[in-house]
Design a protein around this motif. Structure first.
Motif, PDB file in Angstrom:
ATOM      1  N   LEU A  77       0.818  -1.214   0.000  1.00  0.00           N
ATOM      2  CA  LEU A  77       0.000   0.000   0.000  1.00  0.00           C
ATOM      3  C   LEU A  77       0.850   1.263   0.000  1.00  0.00           C
ATOM      4  CD1 LEU A  77      -2.981   0.855   0.014  1.00  0.00           C
ATOM      5  CD2 LEU A  77      -2.843   1.036   2.492  1.00  0.00           C
ATOM      6  N   LYS A  78       1.983   1.219   0.672  1.00  0.00           N
ATOM      7  CA  LYS A  78       2.835   2.413   0.736  1.00  0.00           C
ATOM      8  C   LYS A  78       3.409   2.740  -0.643  1.00  0.00           C
ATOM      9  CE  LYS A  78       6.426   4.568   3.517  1.00  0.00           C
ATOM     10  NZ  LYS A  78       7.846   4.325   3.548  1.00  0.00           N
ATOM     11  N   LYS A  79       3.775   1.705  -1.397  1.00  0.00           N
ATOM     12  CA  LYS A  79       4.246   1.945  -2.767  1.00  0.00           C
ATOM     13  C   LYS A  79       3.149   2.607  -3.586  1.00  0.00           C
ATOM     14  CE  LYS A  79       7.833  -1.551  -3.532  1.00  0.00           C
ATOM     15  NZ  LYS A  79       8.242  -2.703  -4.372  1.00  0.00           N
ATOM     16  N   TRP A  80       1.920   2.112  -3.412  1.00  0.00           N
ATOM     17  CA  TRP A  80       0.826   2.699  -4.181  1.00  0.00           C
ATOM     18  C   TRP A  80       0.630   4.169  -3.850  1.00  0.00           C
ATOM     19  CZ3 TRP A  80      -4.415   3.827  -2.377  1.00  0.00           C
ATOM     20  CH2 TRP A  80      -5.243   4.309  -3.415  1.00  0.00           C
ATOM     21  N   PHE A  81       0.851   4.548  -2.595  1.00  0.00           N
ATOM     22  CA  PHE A  81       0.732   5.955  -2.215  1.00  0.00           C
ATOM     23  C   PHE A  81       1.696   6.839  -3.007  1.00  0.00           C
ATOM     24  CE2 PHE A  81      -1.481   6.415   2.162  1.00  0.00           C
ATOM     25  CZ  PHE A  81      -2.545   5.667   1.703  1.00  0.00           C
ATOM     26  N   TYR A  82       2.823   6.278  -3.412  1.00  0.00           N
ATOM     27  CA  TYR A  82       3.816   7.045  -4.172  1.00  0.00           C
ATOM     28  C   TYR A  82       3.643   6.874  -5.682  1.00  0.00           C
ATOM     29  CZ  TYR A  82       6.376   8.259   0.048  1.00  0.00           C
ATOM     30  OH  TYR A  82       6.735   8.787   1.278  1.00  0.00           O
ATOM     31  N   TYR A  83       2.716   6.039  -6.086  1.00  0.00           N
ATOM     32  CA  TYR A  83       2.465   5.836  -7.511  1.00  0.00           C
ATOM     33  C   TYR A  83       1.761   7.048  -8.101  1.00  0.00           C
ATOM     34  CZ  TYR A  83       0.011   4.111 -11.664  1.00  0.00           C
ATOM     35  OH  TYR A  83      -0.495   3.964 -12.920  1.00  0.00           O
ATOM     36  N   ASP A  84       2.171   7.433  -9.306  1.00  0.00           N
ATOM     37  CA  ASP A  84       1.569   8.567 -10.005  1.00  0.00           C
ATOM     38  C   ASP A  84       1.133   8.092 -11.382  1.00  0.00           C
ATOM     39  OD1 ASP A  84       0.857  10.891 -11.286  1.00  0.00           O
ATOM     40  OD2 ASP A  84       2.690  11.988 -10.803  1.00  0.00           O
ATOM     41  N   ALA A  85      -0.163   8.149 -11.634  1.00  0.00           N
ATOM     42  CA  ALA A  85      -0.698   7.681 -12.915  1.00  0.00           C
ATOM     43  C   ALA A  85      -0.131   8.474 -14.092  1.00  0.00           C
ATOM     44  CB  ALA A  85      -2.223   7.765 -12.906  1.00  0.00           C
TER      45      ALA A  85
END
Length: 315
Positions: A77-85
């Motif tokens: 989940l933490k990686k997803w928080f840093y993901y930018d579409a």
């Protein structure tokens, strides 16, 4: 921690316009986040293997894990928080949840939108009981936001509620591609009635707007149940309302409150209500129908939306 909600608890909470949130952290002693417990099957400590399926640094799927003979994708989940579409090539390797060597992983097993996924977190905290009136809309309304709402912890500190449906779209973009293919296959509905749509997820609203535009129906959108109710019971010509489509989880007034008020008022009890929810378990569907919902559809399924509106709007 398992069996986070029972059918009886679900029933009582919905009837009282309440919800339960599982609070958790992504780093030790850092910010608190939360997900509705009805989307969580259990939280487990995991020390098994992770079968890596991608070695790309920008991958949001850590791999596959097997828990009690169930193999599911694991998402950090933490990686997803840093993901930018807007920057899908961004390397996320250094942004994941960090643990000491030898420590067990902590995984939330989440069930929603007919998916089962494992979500890596740092630690689970406790369950928070709240009235929906105590849940505020997230101030960030951009389409890239990953938080839908917020509330307060026992000590007054901030708890931010994660848009778990948005995570699914980002992690598995082909799901959205399939949905777009379905949208292209649906046919126009001819009706002079209006569709009212309530949902607090901008991702869901965008998808539903695409569906309703393709169907050619008039519609209005509302970011929570209370705003929809204010419209219905305000200076509105009720005879023009063809269908109400509502999410179950929303700040201020939940979908269950929307159903209770609309179906409980003789002026509006005839209005068909379609529940559009990722909480597609049988207990939620049974509860929705017990409050006289006319249809229960899996979150923003274009074919199901078309079928429901064609049946309910064309008499």
């Amino acid at each position: 921690m398992s069996n986070l909600s029972s059918v009886d608890q679900t029933t009582n909470l919905h009837r009282n316009n309440e919800l339960q949130l599982l609070c958790f952290r992504l780093e030790k002693d850092k910010d608190l986040y939360a997900v509705n417990v009805f989307k969580i099957r259990e939280v487990v400590k995991y020390r098994g293997d992770v079968t890596v399926i991608s070695h790309e640094g920008n991958s949001l799927v850590e791999g596959l894990i097997t828990i009690r003979e169930l193999t599911i994708p694991l998402i950090d989940l933490k990686k997803w928080f840093y993901y930018d579409a807007n920057d899908e090539a961004k390397n996320l390797e250094n942004y994941g949840v960090k643990r000491e060597e030898g420590e067990d992983e902590v995984v939330m097993i989440c069930e929603f939108s007919r998916w089962t996924v494992g979500v890596r977190i740092y630690e689970a905290d406790r369950i928070l009981n709240k009235k929906w009136t105590e849940i505020e809309q997230s101030p960030d309304t951009g389409l890239n936001t990953k938080l839908v709402s917020r509330t307060r912890y026992f000590d007054g500190s901030l708890v931010q509620v994660v848009d778990i449906e948005r995570m699914l779209v980002d992690v598995f973009p082909w799901v959205e591609d399939e949905k777009n293919d379905q949208i292209n296959r649906i046919k126009q509905i001819v009706s002079d009635k209006e569709v009212l749509l309530a949902d607090d997820s901008l991702t869901v609203v965008k998808t539903m707007e695409n569906i309703l535009n393709k169907l050619g129906v008039n519609y209005k959108t509302f970011s929570n149940g209370q705003k929809l109710l204010d419209y219905v019971f305000g200076e509105t010509d009720i005879s023009k309302i063809g269908v109400v489509i509502t999410d179950l989880e929303m700040p201020e007034a939940s979908g269950f409150e929307v159903m209770k008020q609309i179906k409980g008022d003789p002026r509006t009890s005839h209005i068909p209500i379609v529940v559009n929810s990722s909480m597609s378990g049988s207990s939620n569907e049974d509860m929705a129908r017990s409050l006289n919902a006319d249809e229960f559809i899996s979150k923003s399924d274009p074919i199901q939306v078309e079928d429901a509106l064609r049946r309910l709007m064309i008499k």
